[in-house]
Write an enzyme that holds these catalytic residues in place. Structure first.
Site, PDB file in Angstrom:
ATOM      1  CG  ASP A  30      -2.073   0.962   1.095  1.00  0.00           C
ATOM      2  OD1 ASP A  30      -3.223   0.504   0.962  1.00  0.00           O
ATOM      3  OD2 ASP A  30      -1.829   2.191   1.102  1.00  0.00           O
ATOM      4  CG  HIS A  46     -13.114  -3.518 -12.690  1.00  0.00           C
ATOM      5  ND1 HIS A  46     -12.301  -2.597 -12.067  1.00  0.00           N
ATOM      6  CD2 HIS A  46     -14.386  -3.179 -12.353  1.00  0.00           C
ATOM      7  CE1 HIS A  46     -13.048  -1.736 -11.397  1.00  0.00           C
ATOM      8  NE2 HIS A  46     -14.329  -2.070 -11.554  1.00  0.00           N
ATOM      9  CG  HIS A  96      -9.851  -3.349  -9.030  1.00  0.00           C
ATOM     10  ND1 HIS A  96      -9.620  -3.448 -10.394  1.00  0.00           N
ATOM     11  CD2 HIS A  96      -9.403  -4.517  -8.487  1.00  0.00           C
ATOM     12  CE1 HIS A  96      -9.068  -4.628 -10.664  1.00  0.00           C
ATOM     13  NE2 HIS A  96      -8.923  -5.295  -9.515  1.00  0.00           N
ATOM     14  CG  HIS A  98      -8.702  -2.923  -2.433  1.00  0.00           C
ATOM     15  ND1 HIS A  98      -9.658  -2.214  -3.137  1.00  0.00           N
ATOM     16  CD2 HIS A  98      -8.511  -2.242  -1.284  1.00  0.00           C
ATOM     17  CE1 HIS A  98     -10.014  -1.145  -2.456  1.00  0.00           C
ATOM     18  NE2 HIS A  98      -9.344  -1.144  -1.314  1.00  0.00           N
TER      19      HIS A  98
HETATM   20  P1  AMP Z   1      -9.655   1.546   0.294  1.00  0.00           P
HETATM   21  O1  AMP Z   1      -9.630   2.939   0.871  1.00  0.00           O
HETATM   22  O2  AMP Z   1     -10.106   0.473   1.247  1.00  0.00           O
HETATM   23  O3  AMP Z   1     -10.412   1.532  -1.015  1.00  0.00           O
HETATM   24  O4  AMP Z   1      -8.155   1.161  -0.018  1.00  0.00           O
HETATM   25  C1  AMP Z   1      -7.454   1.697  -1.099  1.00  0.00           C
HETATM   26  C2  AMP Z   1      -6.018   1.662  -0.721  1.00  0.00           C
HETATM   27  O5  AMP Z   1      -5.269   1.844  -1.891  1.00  0.00           O
HETATM   28  C3  AMP Z   1      -5.589   2.752   0.253  1.00  0.00           C
HETATM   29  O6  AMP Z   1      -5.062   2.151   1.429  1.00  0.00           O
HETATM   30  C4  AMP Z   1      -4.539   3.534  -0.526  1.00  0.00           C
HETATM   31  O7  AMP Z   1      -3.471   3.961   0.287  1.00  0.00           O
HETATM   32  C5  AMP Z   1      -4.088   2.509  -1.541  1.00  0.00           C
HETATM   33  N1  AMP Z   1      -3.535   3.064  -2.773  1.00  0.00           N
HETATM   34  C6  AMP Z   1      -4.041   4.083  -3.529  1.00  0.00           C
HETATM   35  N2  AMP Z   1      -3.267   4.279  -4.599  1.00  0.00           N
HETATM   36  C7  AMP Z   1      -2.268   3.368  -4.540  1.00  0.00           C
HETATM   37  C8  AMP Z   1      -1.137   3.063  -5.364  1.00  0.00           C
HETATM   38  N3  AMP Z   1      -0.870   3.741  -6.497  1.00  0.00           N
HETATM   39  N4  AMP Z   1      -0.303   2.058  -4.971  1.00  0.00           N
HETATM   40  C9  AMP Z   1      -0.553   1.386  -3.843  1.00  0.00           C
HETATM   41  N5  AMP Z   1      -1.589   1.610  -3.032  1.00  0.00           N
HETATM   42  C10 AMP Z   1      -2.433   2.589  -3.372  1.00  0.00           C
END
Ligand code: AMP
Length: 112
Positions: A30, A46, A96, A98
């Site tokens: 992250d 997706h 998406h 995760h």
């Molecule tokens: P959520 O808020 O549960 O949708 O989690 C999305 C996560 O993606 C957050 O913890 C962000 O810090 C992480 N995130 C956003 N952009 C990126 C990126 N380019 N690379 C890695 N993590 C990311």
């Protein structure tokens, strides 16, 4: 999906710190870690969130959990949390599917 950040990461179009990749999923650290260990595991296809999980893609989700267990063992994680935020009120910011894997500090329960 053409405008999806995690689709682009899965396709290698946007750089990430990948920890694992196979034909169905990938895992990467992250960008804003909330614990000493914080990586995300995503399907390559997706899927917007758990809301969109059904018979057609639940095999991929089961596979992701096998990958989470494997990576946790490989990284020597003895205690960890797996989180998926679904919808804005729950904190979802990337639409998406995760799974966050968090470890390395005391994690409060219930979550804030
Ligand atoms: P959520 O808020 O549960 O949708 O989690 C999305 C996560 O993606 C957050 O913890 C962000 O810090 C992480 N995130 C956003 N952009 C990126 C990126 N380019 N690379 C890695 N993590 C990311």
């Amino acid at each position: 999906m053409s405008d999806c950040l995690f689709c682009k990461i899965a396709a290698g179009e946007i750089p990430s710190s990948k920890v694992y990749e196979d034909e169905l999923c990938c895992a990467f650290y992250d960008i804003a870690p909330q614990a000493p260990t914080h990586f995300l595991v995503i399907p390559k296809v997706h899927i917007g969130s758990v809301f969109e999980v059904g018979p057609e893609n639940s095999g991929t989700v089961a596979h992701i959990f096998e990958v989470i267990a494997k990576l946790a063992k490989e990284q020597g994680l003895e205690s960890y949390r797996v989180v998926s935020n679904i919808g804005e009120q729950a904190g979802q910011s990337v639409f998406h599917l995760h799974f966050h894997v968090l470890s390395g500090r005391d994690l409060t329960w219930p979550p804030g």
